[in-house]
Design a protein around this motif. Sequence first.
Motif: not given
Length: 341
Positions: A46-54, A5-9, A82-88, A33-38
């Motif tokens: 706040q929702r205790n979701l593990e994320y990676h800023v890209v 999941f790319d949660l970009s906003n 190299n993360k072996h993703i099956d679906l975006a 993944t996410c980015r520093p927006l808003a």
Amino acid sequence: MKIWFDLSNSPHINMFHDMIRDLEARGHEVLITCRPLANTIDLLKQRNLEYHVVGEHYGKNLYKKLFGYPIRVNQLRKFLKNKHIDLAVSQSSFHSPVVAKLLGVPSIYTNDNEHAMGNIPCFMFANLVLIPENLPVEKIVKKGGSAKRIKQYPGVKEGIYLWQKGEQIHAARKQNPADNKTIYVRPEPLTAQYYKGGLNFLDSTLEALQDRFSITILPRDKTQLEHYRQSKFSGIRVPDKPMHFDQIAKECSLFIGAGGSMTRELAILGIPTISVYQDELLEVDKFLLEEGIMAHEPNLKPETVEQMIQSLENKEPDLQLMQKGKQAYDLFISEILNYNR
């Protein structure tokens, strides 16, 4: 299955939080993944979701956005290769379907903003495009989508993640009825490429109302935070960090929104809502207006707010779209699970 999941906003966190937890409970692995927006990163914490800023956000300037777009696409590709993703899976992430195509991974893309230019590559490359039933398929086809890869879901996007929460919120509102004095305001999306409306156009109205109502501004970024911390707004509350959505929904008498997602969220929950959006309305917003689920006052005056507040007594909420939300949620889950290898 490993799902990216790319949660970009910031609206994407509410959109997918429950769905992500549901998929994890079913035994699937989720990578965010996410980015520093808003308020995106604050809400993920706040929702205790593990994320990676890209990557980063390149502001409102079109040329900077065009320059930054392939940079983040490449950053995401390198991070995921190299993360072996099956679906975006993504909502309004203009990068996700393109990155998925480069990785040879199927993608599901959903959007209800037919005006955003960034949709074009997403509509072209996504394996499945999900849109609300009130958005004509022809509009997506004109932006590069294939009718064969488009599916409409019941109701509106916000119902997908509010159907369950809505029952709890209205139970709380019945126990502690709104006082007809509490107003929440979400300012305009000043950095969005698609937004061509005015900036700070609510200032005079807010100044006029601040001594008569309890007003809370929900700023999108530090620029708006600093703006509403000026002495002329001394009677208005401006939180440092994003407030929890449930708290807003439980105590809000009237919501005034200059953007899209949060305005529609409060409206379909049956909470009195005024959209003051000053750009071209989306099809989904036109639908809500036609159904009488929210009002539209792009040049909002203090007397209009006072009149609406006075009309709220004994008014029953309209929850028709909440019922369709469960159907839409089940459709999303079903489509995601169809890709389980």
